[in-house]
Design a protein around this motif. Structure first.
Motif, PDB file in Angstrom:
ATOM      1  N   GLU A 166       0.971  -1.250   0.021  1.00 26.26           N
ATOM      2  CA  GLU A 166       0.242  -0.201  -0.098  1.00 26.26           C
ATOM      3  C   GLU A 166       0.852   1.403   0.011  1.00 26.26           C
ATOM      4  OE1 GLU A 166      -3.259   0.283  -0.331  1.00 26.26           O
ATOM      5  OE2 GLU A 166      -3.755  -2.004  -0.235  1.00 26.26           O
ATOM      6  N   ILE A 167       1.325   1.781  -1.105  1.00 29.75           N
ATOM      7  CA  ILE A 167       1.997   2.923  -1.121  1.00 29.75           C
ATOM      8  C   ILE A 167       1.258   3.896  -2.157  1.00 29.75           C
ATOM      9  CG2 ILE A 167       4.115   4.044  -1.986  1.00 29.75           C
ATOM     10  CD1 ILE A 167       5.369   1.348  -1.830  1.00 29.75           C
ATOM     11  N   GLU A 168       0.986   5.105  -1.526  1.00 32.03           N
ATOM     12  CA  GLU A 168      -0.021   6.118  -2.310  1.00 32.03           C
ATOM     13  C   GLU A 168       0.583   6.388  -3.693  1.00 32.03           C
ATOM     14  OE1 GLU A 168       0.743  10.135   0.020  1.00 32.03           O
ATOM     15  OE2 GLU A 168       0.377   8.559   1.258  1.00 32.03           O
ATOM     16  N   LEU A 169       2.012   6.555  -3.823  1.00 33.26           N
ATOM     17  CA  LEU A 169       2.800   6.842  -5.066  1.00 33.26           C
ATOM     18  C   LEU A 169       2.315   5.992  -6.141  1.00 33.26           C
ATOM     19  CD1 LEU A 169       6.207   7.885  -3.661  1.00 33.26           C
ATOM     20  CD2 LEU A 169       4.223   9.186  -4.159  1.00 33.26           C
ATOM     21  N   ILE A 170       1.725   4.694  -5.704  1.00 30.36           N
ATOM     22  CA  ILE A 170       1.376   3.917  -6.956  1.00 30.36           C
ATOM     23  C   ILE A 170      -0.170   4.034  -7.449  1.00 30.36           C
ATOM     24  CG2 ILE A 170       0.883   1.552  -7.799  1.00 30.36           C
ATOM     25  CD1 ILE A 170       2.808   0.743  -5.483  1.00 30.36           C
ATOM     26  N   GLU A 171       0.083   4.886  -8.439  1.00 31.29           N
ATOM     27  CA  GLU A 171      -1.374   5.402  -9.165  1.00 31.29           C
ATOM     28  C   GLU A 171      -1.213   5.504 -10.494  1.00 31.29           C
ATOM     29  OE1 GLU A 171      -1.489   9.383  -7.079  1.00 31.29           O
ATOM     30  OE2 GLU A 171       0.382  10.026  -8.184  1.00 31.29           O
ATOM     31  N   SER A 172      -2.128   5.860 -11.321  1.00 31.42           N
ATOM     32  CA  SER A 172      -2.154   5.996 -12.738  1.00 31.42           C
ATOM     33  C   SER A 172      -1.295   7.162 -13.066  1.00 31.42           C
ATOM     34  CB  SER A 172      -3.542   5.886 -12.995  1.00 31.42           C
ATOM     35  OG  SER A 172      -4.245   7.274 -12.745  1.00 31.42           O
ATOM     36  N   GLY A 173      -0.670   7.009 -13.867  1.00 34.91           N
ATOM     37  CA  GLY A 173       0.150   8.159 -14.378  1.00 34.91           C
ATOM     38  C   GLY A 173       1.723   7.864 -14.072  1.00 34.91           C
ATOM     39  N   LEU A 174       2.152   6.981 -13.092  1.00 36.85           N
ATOM     40  CA  LEU A 174       3.281   6.602 -12.582  1.00 36.85           C
ATOM     41  C   LEU A 174       4.140   5.967 -13.835  1.00 36.85           C
ATOM     42  CD1 LEU A 174       5.324   6.337 -10.159  1.00 36.85           C
ATOM     43  CD2 LEU A 174       4.347   4.136  -9.712  1.00 36.85           C
ATOM     44  N   GLN A 175       5.404   6.262 -13.920  1.00 35.76           N
ATOM     45  CA  GLN A 175       6.206   5.371 -15.003  1.00 35.76           C
ATOM     46  C   GLN A 175       6.608   3.960 -14.181  1.00 35.76           C
ATOM     47  OE1 GLN A 175       9.114   8.024 -16.623  1.00 35.76           O
ATOM     48  NE2 GLN A 175       7.736   7.965 -18.658  1.00 35.76           N
ATOM     49  N   ILE A 176       6.637   2.808 -14.907  1.00 34.65           N
ATOM     50  CA  ILE A 176       7.304   1.872 -14.569  1.00 34.65           C
ATOM     51  C   ILE A 176       8.561   1.480 -15.767  1.00 34.65           C
ATOM     52  CG2 ILE A 176       5.567   1.026 -12.974  1.00 34.65           C
ATOM     53  CD1 ILE A 176       4.961  -1.235 -15.213  1.00 34.65           C
ATOM     54  N   VAL A 177       9.307   0.608 -15.130  1.00 34.94           N
ATOM     55  CA  VAL A 177      10.253   0.189 -16.460  1.00 34.94           C
ATOM     56  C   VAL A 177      10.344  -1.323 -16.219  1.00 34.94           C
ATOM     57  CG1 VAL A 177      12.847   0.184 -17.149  1.00 34.94           C
ATOM     58  CG2 VAL A 177      11.764   2.116 -16.079  1.00 34.94           C
ATOM     59  N   ILE A 178      10.419  -2.132 -17.347  1.00 39.88           N
ATOM     60  CA  ILE A 178      10.272  -3.563 -17.302  1.00 39.88           C
ATOM     61  C   ILE A 178      11.398  -3.907 -17.874  1.00 39.88           C
ATOM     62  CG2 ILE A 178       9.203  -5.451 -17.967  1.00 39.88           C
ATOM     63  CD1 ILE A 178       6.732  -3.629 -18.258  1.00 39.88           C
ATOM     64  N   ASN A 179      12.139  -5.003 -16.988  1.00 36.60           N
ATOM     65  CA  ASN A 179      13.589  -5.371 -17.606  1.00 36.60           C
ATOM     66  C   ASN A 179      14.712  -4.261 -17.611  1.00 36.60           C
ATOM     67  OD1 ASN A 179      15.568  -7.140 -18.553  1.00 36.60           O
ATOM     68  ND2 ASN A 179      14.914  -7.159 -20.558  1.00 36.60           N
ATOM     69  N   PRO A 180      14.466  -3.449 -16.529  1.00 36.09           N
ATOM     70  CA  PRO A 180      15.626  -2.436 -16.434  1.00 36.09           C
ATOM     71  C   PRO A 180      17.020  -3.047 -16.532  1.00 36.09           C
ATOM     72  CG  PRO A 180      14.813  -2.778 -14.420  1.00 36.09           C
ATOM     73  CD  PRO A 180      14.039  -3.642 -15.238  1.00 36.09           C
ATOM     74  N   ASN A 181      17.971  -1.964 -16.882  1.00 33.27           N
ATOM     75  CA  ASN A 181      19.513  -2.146 -16.770  1.00 33.27           C
ATOM     76  C   ASN A 181      19.923  -3.195 -17.908  1.00 33.27           C
ATOM     77  OD1 ASN A 181      20.024  -0.358 -14.669  1.00 33.27           O
ATOM     78  ND2 ASN A 181      18.759  -2.052 -13.493  1.00 33.27           N
ATOM     79  N   TYR A 182      19.195  -3.866 -18.807  1.00 30.18           N
ATOM     80  CA  TYR A 182      19.450  -4.786 -19.774  1.00 30.18           C
ATOM     81  C   TYR A 182      20.713  -4.465 -20.579  1.00 30.18           C
ATOM     82  CZ  TYR A 182      17.302  -3.091 -23.934  1.00 30.18           C
ATOM     83  OH  TYR A 182      16.855  -2.563 -25.074  1.00 30.18           O
ATOM     84  N   LYS A 183      20.662  -3.025 -20.844  1.00 34.97           N
ATOM     85  CA  LYS A 183      21.643  -2.672 -21.658  1.00 34.97           C
ATOM     86  C   LYS A 183      23.045  -2.403 -20.858  1.00 34.97           C
ATOM     87  CE  LYS A 183      19.300   0.117 -25.115  1.00 34.97           C
ATOM     88  NZ  LYS A 183      19.332   1.574 -25.754  1.00 34.97           N
ATOM     89  N   LEU A 184      22.951  -2.048 -19.502  1.00 32.88           N
ATOM     90  CA  LEU A 184      24.004  -2.076 -18.866  1.00 32.88           C
ATOM     91  C   LEU A 184      24.776  -3.702 -18.587  1.00 32.88           C
ATOM     92  CD1 LEU A 184      23.520   0.009 -15.705  1.00 32.88           C
ATOM     93  CD2 LEU A 184      24.867   0.372 -17.917  1.00 32.88           C
ATOM     94  N   GLN A 185      23.883  -4.596 -18.615  1.00 33.00           N
ATOM     95  CA  GLN A 185      24.444  -5.884 -18.569  1.00 33.00           C
ATOM     96  C   GLN A 185      25.169  -6.318 -19.899  1.00 33.00           C
ATOM     97  OE1 GLN A 185      20.846  -7.977 -17.678  1.00 33.00           O
ATOM     98  NE2 GLN A 185      20.814  -7.267 -15.505  1.00 33.00           N
ATOM     99  N   GLN A 186      24.453  -5.841 -21.018  1.00 30.65           N
ATOM    100  CA  GLN A 186      25.200  -6.005 -22.310  1.00 30.65           C
ATOM    101  C   GLN A 186      26.365  -5.303 -22.343  1.00 30.65           C
ATOM    102  OE1 GLN A 186      22.327  -4.799 -25.017  1.00 30.65           O
ATOM    103  NE2 GLN A 186      21.154  -6.985 -24.950  1.00 30.65           N
ATOM    104  N   GLY A 187      26.564  -4.200 -21.853  1.00 33.85           N
ATOM    105  CA  GLY A 187      27.652  -3.328 -21.790  1.00 33.85           C
ATOM    106  C   GLY A 187      28.752  -4.065 -20.935  1.00 33.85           C
TER     107      GLY A 187
END
Lengths: 497, 266
Positions: A166-187
């Motif tokens: 229960e976090i009030e910041l989770i609301e519509s309009g919030l940005q999320i990232v799926i599979n973050p940092n994959y470019k760093l792993q390749q790098g």
């Protein structure tokens, strides 16, 4: 020779065993680890552990690199916006993709990928701090390791493996990232292949082959790069780093990586920025924490105290202070230190900091724009030798890089003197002023490159910033013209042979 | 039976070698690409290569047949018969000295023209001798290039108008060109596999190398002398342009080389 065939077999088996053993040893998985700055190890043990832990949780490991989204690093990931938070089912969200998914494997949402929520860092900090105050665990802990279970591209329903806290910041309009940092792993994988042996796992310029090199490979961890097109106060720009990776640095061991596809160069550059930011973050925190909790601070306190009980008392006092600091102020210092850094680096990414001359290059043999009574070359020569620019004090009257400063004792950053005369860079490596007769230009040989070396200075070296204060752009062009003519003082012409 | 088994054992190896050799083109173990060379000189070198291949195959089959014959007849000799020694047999000695000698002598004379054209400066094609386009300096681990300014000739020493680049060697297609090859540190080797050109770069020497790309395109340029741990990084490109595009590229390179960060942006 051999008394029996049996004996022969035993001896013949030995080399075979050795070969097998060496194969097994060679194939053993080596886990590479980041090393920490000397300053981190000079903190009190508890403080040092805390700094290391927070670095690891923020930046991960070489095998699993990560960086907070607010740093200007293209770390990769599928960005989406929360459209609807269901109040009943906390195991799903309705999202809208911002980056359209294409055929690329990494930009397809598949089960098992991590999900990261891009909260405003300060708001999130406040919520976590409130929870800490009433001795509750941070509600964000429940979000760590949140993984995709399924995604329906028709209706945008994203299901995951744990219920949302229960976090009030989770609301519509919030940005999320799926599979973050994959470019760093390749790098990271590319970096281990092409760069690590000189620049080291942590980017400390201390890889296995580094000891054979003069000049030493760059230590990224200060975030200082020599050849930039940005202003004196700015960091290196992404374009500068990319240019160096592709063109190499003549006169040093840094070779060109033109053979790599463009995407791989981009991945490498982002990984180098990541290593630099990790190093700078560590230094910033070390300085902040070190003010009160360096080992030297404790030693100073104990210096004149003889009584054993008194010593124990002082030590316990500092320990207590430290424990309290780590629980409260430390988190704030850590976060806001990083936010400030992110801001400073963010500025260097834009085009606005690119330093360009305000006038075109003057013709070397034409009249100087700064002093029309002389030719540009002649004026450049006078400026080079003169007292305003003092180029010759380091680079020498003939441009051989042997000016009188190379025979003087120079001061260290802390004010004491170096043991041996000569110039040093900010990493305390001995440094020779460039021999301008050799026709080798490390930072590039275009007139604009040489202009920028003088205008912006060379970061991390005694080469000063002349632009905007010491010299006018017209005067700098005269010096550029003169410097670029030095290798051709004795004009030699004969056909190639 | 035992005799036959051993014979088949020894016979199996040369046959296996021939089968594998015959399969190499299908396994892509032969020349790169479609197997054809991308330069006229390369065609002649390929011709020599195939000629030697045919000759060695014939010699290989001949010697293996002889070996098997000796094995078969000698192992079948009844125990009570005396042994026959060939050592000191003049007729045999002359045969197996004269035949290989003749083959080698033939090859030596046959390849002389191509070799001279490839390696000896005075035998270079006339066009290659006048068309000197760049100085290529190998160093750990890259190819540093110096071109003369458009309309100028390459000089031995660096000139104010020279243009510099790294790794991508640009040349006009369809004409013989010459580069001067140098090394800044250790030995390297300038290798254009699909053009069949290979020349060591030796510190202290400036070696002329000529070649001609038949068609415009990109060809691999690699280092063929293990020069250190970063040897693989010397993978570069030869880029052959149609002549008019080559002129254009050189002009653009000159413009980029003398970019003052002001004129181009306005």
């Amino acid at each position: 020779m051999y008394h029996s065939i049996k004996e022969f077999r035993v001896w013949a088996a030995l080399p075979l065993c050795l070969v097998c053993a060496s194969f097994c040893a060679g194939c053993a998985k080596v886990e590479s680890r980041f090393v920490y700055d000397e300053a981190t190890d000079k903190l009190l043990p508890e403080a040092s552990l805390a700094v290391k832990a927070s670095l690891q949780s923020t930046f991960g490991t070489p095998a699993d690199p990560q960086i907070p989204g607010y740093f200007p690093v293209d770390r990769g990931g599928i960005v989406a916006e929360v459209e609807e938070v269901s109040t009943k089912d906390r195991m799903q969200l309705r999202i809208k993709l911002e980056t359209p998914a294409d055929e690329n494997e990494q930009t397809q949402i598949t089960a098992g990928q991590l999900i990261e929520f891009l909260f405003d860092p300060e708001d999130a900090f406040d919520i976590a701090a409130d929870a800490l105050e009433v001795k509750l665990p941070s509600p964000f802990d429940a979000l760590s390791g949140l993984k995709v279970v399924s995604y329906d591209s028709e209706n945008g329903l994203l299901k995951f493996d744990k219920p949302l806290p229960e976090i009030e910041l989770i609301e519509s309009g919030l940005q999320i990232v799926i599979n973050p940092n994959y470019k760093l792993q390749q790098g990271s994988a590319l970096y281990s292949k092409h760069c690590l042996h000189c620049h080291g796992v942590s980017g400390d310029g201390n890889g296995p082959t580094a000891i054979y090199m003069t000049p030493r490979p760059r230590d990224y961890r200060r975030g200082v790069f020599k050849f930039t097109s940005t202003g004196p106060q700015n960091k290196v720009s992404t374009a500068d780093l990319k240019h160096l990776v592709i063109e190499g640095i003549p006169g040093t061991y840094m070779a060109s990586f033109k053979m790599l596809p463009d995407e791989e160069v981009d991945l490498l550059v982002e990984y180098v920025k990541y290593l630099a930011l990790r190093g700078v973050t560590e230094r910033v925190i070390d300085i902040e924490v070190g003010i009160d909790f360096a080992q030297t601070v404790l030693e100073d306190e104990l210096e004149d105290v003889e009584d054993a009980d008194k010593r124990l008392e002082i030590m316990n006092e500092i320990r207590e202070e430290l424990a309290e600091f780590l629980e409260s102020d430390y988190l704030e210092i850590d976060l806001f230190g990083m936010l400030d850094l992110a801001d400073a680096w963010d500025e260097s990414v834009g085009e606005g900091v690119l330093q360009s001359p305000s006038i075109a290059r003057t013709d070397p043999d034409g009249p100087s724009a700064a002093d029309p009574t002389k030719t540009s070359l002649e004026n450049g020569r006078l400026l080079y030798l003169g007292n305003t620019a003092q180029c010759a004090s380091c680079h020498g009257d003939a441009g051989k890089g042997d000016g009188f400063q190379t025979r003087q004792l120079q001061k260290k950053p802390d004010g004491s003197e170096y043991d041996l005369p000569g110039l040093y860079d900010s990493w305390s490596n001995p440094l020779k002023p460039r021999d301008l007769t050799r026709n080798i230009y490390r930072g590039g040989r275009r007139p604009i490159d040489v202009f920028r070396r003088i205008y912006c200075g060379i970061k991390g070296t005694p080469m000063p910033v002349y632009g905007g204060k010491g010299l006018s752009d017209e005067q700098i062009w005269d010096i550029v013209n003169y410097v670029m003519a030095i290798p051709f003082d004795e004009q030699k012409t004969e056909p190639a042979k | 039976m035992k005799r036959l088994c051993w014979l088949l054992f020894f016979l199996a190896w040369p046959i296996l070698a021939l089968i594998i050799s015959a399969l190499t083109p299908a396994l892509n173990w032969g020349f790169p690409g479609d197997g054809a060379s991308d330069s006229p000189l390369g065609d002649e070198i390929d011709h020599l290569y195939y000629l030697i291949l045919v000759l060695t195959v014939i010699v290989f089959i001949g010697t293996q047949v002889g070996l098997i014959y000796v094995l078969w007849t000698a192992s079948g000799r009844p125990k009570d018969q005396p042994v026959w020694y060939s050592h000191g047999n003049h007729k045999l000695e002359i045969i197996w000295t004269v035949i290989p000698g003749a083959i080698l002598l033939f090859l030596a004379f046959y390849q002389m023209r191509v070799w001279a054209e490839f390696r000896i400066e005075s035998s270079f094609p006339q066009q290659a001798r006048t068309n000197i386009i760049a100085e290529v300096t190998a160093r750990q681990f890259e190819w540093r290039l110096r071109y003369p300014a458009p309309g100028k000739k390459l000089e031995k020493h660096a000139q104010p108008g020279d243009m510099y680049s790294v790794n991508d060697l640009h040349v006009p297609a369809g004409v013989p060109v010459t580069i001067y090859l140098k090394s800044q540190d250790v030995q390297h080797s300038f290798f254009l596999p699909s053009l069949r050109i290979k020349q060591d770069a030796v510190p202290g020497l400036s070696i002329p190398v000529w070649f001609e790309a038949k068609e415009p395109g990109e060809y691999p340029l690699v280092c063929a002398e293990l020069c250190g741990w970063g040897h693989y990084k010397m993978g570069a490109k030869l880029i052959a342009h149609p002549p008019e595009e080559y002129e254009k590229y050189m002009k653009q390179l000159h413009k980029d080389q003398y970019d003052d960060g002001f004129s181009k942006n306005r």
